[in-house]
Design a protein around this motif. Structure first.
Motif, PDB file in Angstrom:
ATOM      1  N   GLY A   1       6.560   1.749  -7.208  1.00  0.00           N
ATOM      2  CA  GLY A   1       6.774   0.788  -6.132  1.00  0.00           C
ATOM      3  C   GLY A   1       5.749   0.907  -5.026  1.00  0.00           C
ATOM      4  N   GLY A   2       5.463   2.139  -4.611  1.00  0.00           N
ATOM      5  CA  GLY A   2       4.517   2.347  -3.521  1.00  0.00           C
ATOM      6  C   GLY A   2       3.103   1.902  -3.868  1.00  0.00           C
ATOM      7  N   VAL A   3       2.641   2.263  -5.063  1.00  0.00           N
ATOM      8  CA  VAL A   3       1.294   1.869  -5.488  1.00  0.00           C
ATOM      9  C   VAL A   3       1.205   0.351  -5.645  1.00  0.00           C
ATOM     10  N   SER A   4       2.282  -0.281  -6.099  1.00  0.00           N
ATOM     11  CA  SER A   4       2.290  -1.736  -6.245  1.00  0.00           C
ATOM     12  C   SER A   4       2.189  -2.429  -4.894  1.00  0.00           C
ATOM     13  N   CYS A   5       2.841  -1.867  -3.872  1.00  0.00           N
ATOM     14  CA  CYS A   5       2.709  -2.420  -2.512  1.00  0.00           C
ATOM     15  C   CYS A   5       1.271  -2.282  -2.017  1.00  0.00           C
ATOM     16  N   ILE A   6       0.671  -1.140  -2.283  1.00  0.00           N
ATOM     17  CA  ILE A   6      -0.732  -0.945  -1.919  1.00  0.00           C
ATOM     18  C   ILE A   6      -1.602  -1.973  -2.646  1.00  0.00           C
ATOM     19  N   GLY A   7      -1.254  -2.276  -3.904  1.00  0.00           N
ATOM     20  CA  GLY A   7      -2.002  -3.259  -4.674  1.00  0.00           C
ATOM     21  C   GLY A   7      -1.982  -4.641  -4.054  1.00  0.00           C
TER      22      GLY A   7
ATOM     23  N   ILE B   1       1.849 -11.690  -8.149  1.00  0.00           N
ATOM     24  CA  ILE B   1       3.135 -11.754  -8.836  1.00  0.00           C
ATOM     25  C   ILE B   1       3.396 -10.470  -9.612  1.00  0.00           C
ATOM     26  N   ILE B   2       2.375  -9.978 -10.319  1.00  0.00           N
ATOM     27  CA  ILE B   2       2.541  -8.736 -11.083  1.00  0.00           C
ATOM     28  C   ILE B   2       2.882  -7.575 -10.152  1.00  0.00           C
ATOM     29  N   CYS B   3       2.152  -7.461  -9.041  1.00  0.00           N
ATOM     30  CA  CYS B   3       2.414  -6.370  -8.089  1.00  0.00           C
ATOM     31  C   CYS B   3       3.803  -6.502  -7.462  1.00  0.00           C
ATOM     32  N   SER B   4       4.211  -7.725  -7.139  1.00  0.00           N
ATOM     33  CA  SER B   4       5.526  -7.912  -6.520  1.00  0.00           C
ATOM     34  C   SER B   4       6.648  -7.580  -7.505  1.00  0.00           C
TER      35      SER B   4
ATOM     36  N   ARG C   1      -2.500  -8.167   5.195  1.00  0.00           N
ATOM     37  CA  ARG C   1      -2.756  -7.408   3.965  1.00  0.00           C
ATOM     38  C   ARG C   1      -2.705  -5.906   4.226  1.00  0.00           C
ATOM     39  N   ILE C   2      -3.171  -5.486   5.400  1.00  0.00           N
ATOM     40  CA  ILE C   2      -3.089  -4.066   5.760  1.00  0.00           C
ATOM     41  C   ILE C   2      -1.627  -3.634   5.906  1.00  0.00           C
ATOM     42  N   SER C   3      -0.768  -4.573   6.331  1.00  0.00           N
ATOM     43  CA  SER C   3       0.659  -4.239   6.460  1.00  0.00           C
ATOM     44  C   SER C   3       1.253  -3.893   5.099  1.00  0.00           C
ATOM     45  N   PHE C   4       0.795  -4.554   4.022  1.00  0.00           N
ATOM     46  CA  PHE C   4       1.276  -4.208   2.687  1.00  0.00           C
ATOM     47  C   PHE C   4       0.800  -2.807   2.309  1.00  0.00           C
ATOM     48  N   LEU C   5      -0.426  -2.492   2.675  1.00  0.00           N
ATOM     49  CA  LEU C   5      -0.975  -1.157   2.448  1.00  0.00           C
ATOM     50  C   LEU C   5      -0.144  -0.114   3.182  1.00  0.00           C
ATOM     51  N   SER C   6       0.243  -0.424   4.406  1.00  0.00           N
ATOM     52  CA  SER C   6       1.018   0.530   5.214  1.00  0.00           C
ATOM     53  C   SER C   6       2.388   0.798   4.603  1.00  0.00           C
ATOM     54  N   VAL C   7       2.976  -0.221   3.967  1.00  0.00           N
ATOM     55  CA  VAL C   7       4.285  -0.039   3.333  1.00  0.00           C
ATOM     56  C   VAL C   7       4.187   0.980   2.201  1.00  0.00           C
ATOM     57  N   GLY C   8       3.166   0.837   1.344  1.00  0.00           N
ATOM     58  CA  GLY C   8       3.004   1.768   0.233  1.00  0.00           C
ATOM     59  C   GLY C   8       2.765   3.194   0.697  1.00  0.00           C
TER      60      GLY C   8
END
Length: 422
Positions: free
Chosen positions: A87-93, A106-109, A178-185
């Motif tokens: 999950g974490g790596v997919s959020c970073i993706g 879609i694949i990452c989500s 997009r950086i916010s998605f990185l921060s989540v992962g």
């Protein structure tokens, strides 16, 4: 602390920033709502809905098998780690999604959703191992409340940055989103290390072998048989299934209701999400305390009655302030009913069982199927009648059925948790 770690996915990726960015980015690139997905023309929001539904379908199929394997081998933490990193790596993706590469988004989500849901199967199964029955309610409530606090902190940080691109010498907010998605992962994987370092589980003499898949299915069938034969478990899970249709659908569709029926702008919808999550912290503790004064059953019935009121009140909401009031009430019972449902179920599991993960996987599958049916019913009624307001009335019926089934549940005392077999 794992709630603190993974809840940022639920609020940033699932509920707020990513859906808004996804819609805007795909509309800008494809010059409209229809996107090209592996050669198929699909409406962007419908595609995202299908992706989430598919992820729930996958985890509903996998979690009983995986949790049975985890119980047999004693490797719950290992499976929890796998889904956390997935999950974490997919959020970073998602950081690499810019609009045109919709397939990547879609694949990452999908993978992020599978990672989130999959990790919760094993996380929930640790509750009976780390706390005595009389502490389940408060420990569960503390987990949920920490999750809300952590997710709110990261959401506020991200929203402040997105609202002030000039701080970073930028003309638009796309790269900040997009950086916010990185921060989540990073947040999810980083804070999960606290849990992984501290959490222990009983050692098992069973080792992984070629028969492990068969054993996983046998564990699942064993739990299904136990649930069918134990009256209290059967009625509680049936009640949970029906009221989860309503609870989860409200959580997923609240922002859409505000946007479509009330034409609220994005900033007010985000404010609504903050209201819900802040109040949910209070609700988690308030109803855990009420269950301590009374009983779990009493507290759950109170919340279900409030949920019915919410569905009826939503039909008559026409202003932003009325919507904020509705959000406040939703938040009050949202955290409470999730927390107390989890802890109540943990008390109903037979005391001498070693199959905690299998039992909680059954619980998790019931919730995932409820999401599919609830959201489908909501959309079908809106499509049929032309109004989300009619859909909210229908949700009230799910809660009413849940109340009827819960009334039939006879809760065992903590001093004698052996359940009567019907």
């Amino acid at each position: 602390m794992y709630d603190w770690a993974n809840s940022v996915y639920a609020i940033v990726i699932k509920s707020s920033i990513f859906p808004v960015f996804y819609n805007t980015a795909t509309q800008n690139f494809f010059r409209g709502d229809v996107v090209d997905f592996f050669g198929f023309k699909v409406v962007n929001t419908a595609l995202y809905s299908f992706a989430i539904s598919f992820s729930f379908f996958v985890i509903a199929l996998l979690s009983p098998l995986l949790s049975g394997i985890a119980d047999f081998t004693g490797n719950k933490k290992a499976f929890m780690k796998f889904f956390t990193y997935l999950g974490g790596v997919s959020c970073i993706g998602l950081f690499f999604f810019t609009g045109e590469n919709v397939e990547w988004a879609i694949i990452c989500s999908i993978l992020a959703s599978i990672g989130y849901s999959g990790s919760l199967v094993f996380y929930n199964s640790f509750l009976p191992l780390i706390a005595t029955p009389e502490r389940h309610d408060m420990v569960s409530a503390k987990g949920f409340s920490l999750g809300y606090v952590g997710s709110i902190i990261l959401l506020v940080i991200n929203l402040v940055c997105i609202s002030n691109p000039e701080w970073f010498n930028l003309q638009n907010t796309a790269i900040i989103a997009r950086i916010s998605f990185l921060s989540v992962g990073i947040w999810w994987i980083g804070f999960a290390q606290i849990t992984f370092r501290s959490l222990t589980e009983p050692e098992s003499a069973n080792q992984f072998n070629l028969n492990i898949v068969r054993n996983g299915y046998l564990e699942l069938l064993k739990v299904v048989k136990e649930v069918r034969n134990r009256r209290v478990l059967k009625y509680f899970l049936s009640s949970f299934f029906f009221y989860s249709m309503g609870v989860q659908t409200v959580m997923y569709m609240a922002a859409s209701f505000g946007s479509k029926e009330l034409a609220l702008p994005g900033d007010k919808l985000i404010l609504t999400i903050l209201i819900i999550n802040v109040v949910a912290i209070i609700g988690s503790y308030a109803f855990a305390y009420l269950s301590k004064l009374k009983t779990n059953k009493f507290s759950l019935l109170m919340m279900l009655a409030i949920w019915i009121f919410i569905c009826l009140y939503a039909y008559f909401v026409y202003t932003a302030y009325q919507f904020y009031i509705l959000a406040f009430i939703v938040g009050l019972v949202m955290g409470g009913i999730q927390s107390l449902s989890r802890s109540t179920y943990s008390k109903l599991i037979p005391e001498n069982t070693k199959d905690h993960a299998s039992y909680f996987s059954f619980y998790d599958v019931a919730e995932k199927v409820a999401i599919v049916i609830g959201t489908f019913s909501y959309g079908f009624i809106e499509q049929w009648t032309g109004s989300m307001r009619n859909s909210t009335i229908a949700l009230g019926l799910f809660f009413a059925v849940g109340i009827g089934l819960l009334i039939m549940v006879k809760m065992p005392s903590l001093s004698k948790r052996t359940l009567e077999v019907s």
